[in-house]
Design a protein around this motif. Structure first.
Motif, PDB file in Angstrom:
ATOM      1  N   ALA A   1       0.827  -1.202   0.000  1.00 14.59           N
ATOM      2  CA  ALA A   1       0.000   0.000   0.000  1.00 14.59           C
ATOM      3  C   ALA A   1       0.867   1.261   0.000  1.00 14.59           C
ATOM      4  O   ALA A   1       0.595   2.219  -0.738  1.00 14.59           O
ATOM      5  CB  ALA A   1      -0.935   0.001   1.209  1.00 14.59           C
TER       6      ALA A   1
ATOM      7  N   SER B   1       2.615   1.684  -3.462  1.00 15.65           N
ATOM      8  CA  SER B   1       1.671   2.197  -4.469  1.00 15.65           C
ATOM      9  C   SER B   1       1.317   3.653  -4.215  1.00 15.65           C
ATOM     10  O   SER B   1       1.271   4.458  -5.147  1.00 15.65           O
ATOM     11  CB  SER B   1       0.397   1.354  -4.475  1.00 15.65           C
ATOM     12  N   ALA B   2       1.065   3.979  -2.948  1.00 16.72           N
ATOM     13  CA  ALA B   2       0.724   5.365  -2.609  1.00 16.72           C
ATOM     14  C   ALA B   2       1.879   6.302  -2.949  1.00 16.72           C
ATOM     15  O   ALA B   2       1.678   7.364  -3.551  1.00 16.72           O
ATOM     16  CB  ALA B   2       0.369   5.475  -1.129  1.00 16.72           C
TER      17      ALA B   2
ATOM     18  N   SER C   1       8.107   2.931   1.502  1.00 16.78           N
ATOM     19  CA  SER C   1       7.984   1.489   1.726  1.00 16.78           C
ATOM     20  C   SER C   1       9.208   0.832   2.361  1.00 16.78           C
ATOM     21  O   SER C   1       9.113  -0.290   2.852  1.00 16.78           O
ATOM     22  CB  SER C   1       7.656   0.781   0.412  1.00 16.78           C
TER      23      SER C   1
END
Length: 165
Positions: free
Chosen positions: A46, A49-50, A91
């Motif tokens: 997540a 991707s963000a 990340s």
């Protein structure tokens, strides 16, 4: 995968390959052993991707708004690099925690859970410790996105759609 990476270069690796690793972990630790650290993987995905989408969209929007670059391939490549930078930065902490938590049994470490793993990583090296491995992650993502995003934009243009705004 984390356990296999942790055994690389050991004189007598405990696994002969991926299937052997899956079989041995499944037999010794059950289903929970196979999914050890998977919640961190979801959070990492997540955040990756963000960071990617935010970095790409922000760079394109601000470069066009300020008149620095017009919409086209050069802007798409520049936005892709910033996208990879932000995705890596967001990340990397989850990536490190996930790898350490998954490889703990092979490395002879014990964590009471993910929270304990995070605390021990912080105790070892503070906030900077969470970004170990950031450069290889960025160097892996940047070329991929420098190719992927401009190609995506070119395909949109080829099929009569405008560039992403």
């Amino acid at each position: 995968r984390g356990r296999l990476k942790a055994t690389t270069g050991k004189p007598a690796p405990p696994y002969r390959g991926m299937l052997d690793c899956l079989s041995k972990v499944g037999r010794s630790e059950g289903l929970s052993g196979l999914f050890r650290g998977s919640s961190t993987l979801l959070i990492r995905g997540a955040l990756l991707s963000a960071g990617s989408q935010l970095g790409y969209d922000f760079t394109k929007t601000e470069a066009k708004r300020s008149g620095l670059l017009s919409d086209g391939p050069v802007l798409h490549v520049v936005a892709s690099v910033f996208s990879a930078f932000l995705a890596s930065t967001m990340s990397a902490p989850c990536d490190l925690v996930m790898t350490r938590y998954q490889a703990a049994p092979i490395l002879g470490r014990h964590y009471a859970g993910l929270g304990d793993c995070v605390r021990q990583v912080y105790r070892e090296g503070g906030v900077r410790e969470f970004y170990r491995g950031w450069a290889p992650l960025f160097l892996r993502l940047a070329p991929l996105w420098m190719f992927n995003m401009p190609l995506y934009e070119a395909c949109r243009r080829m099929f009569g759609l405008s560039y992403l705004n």
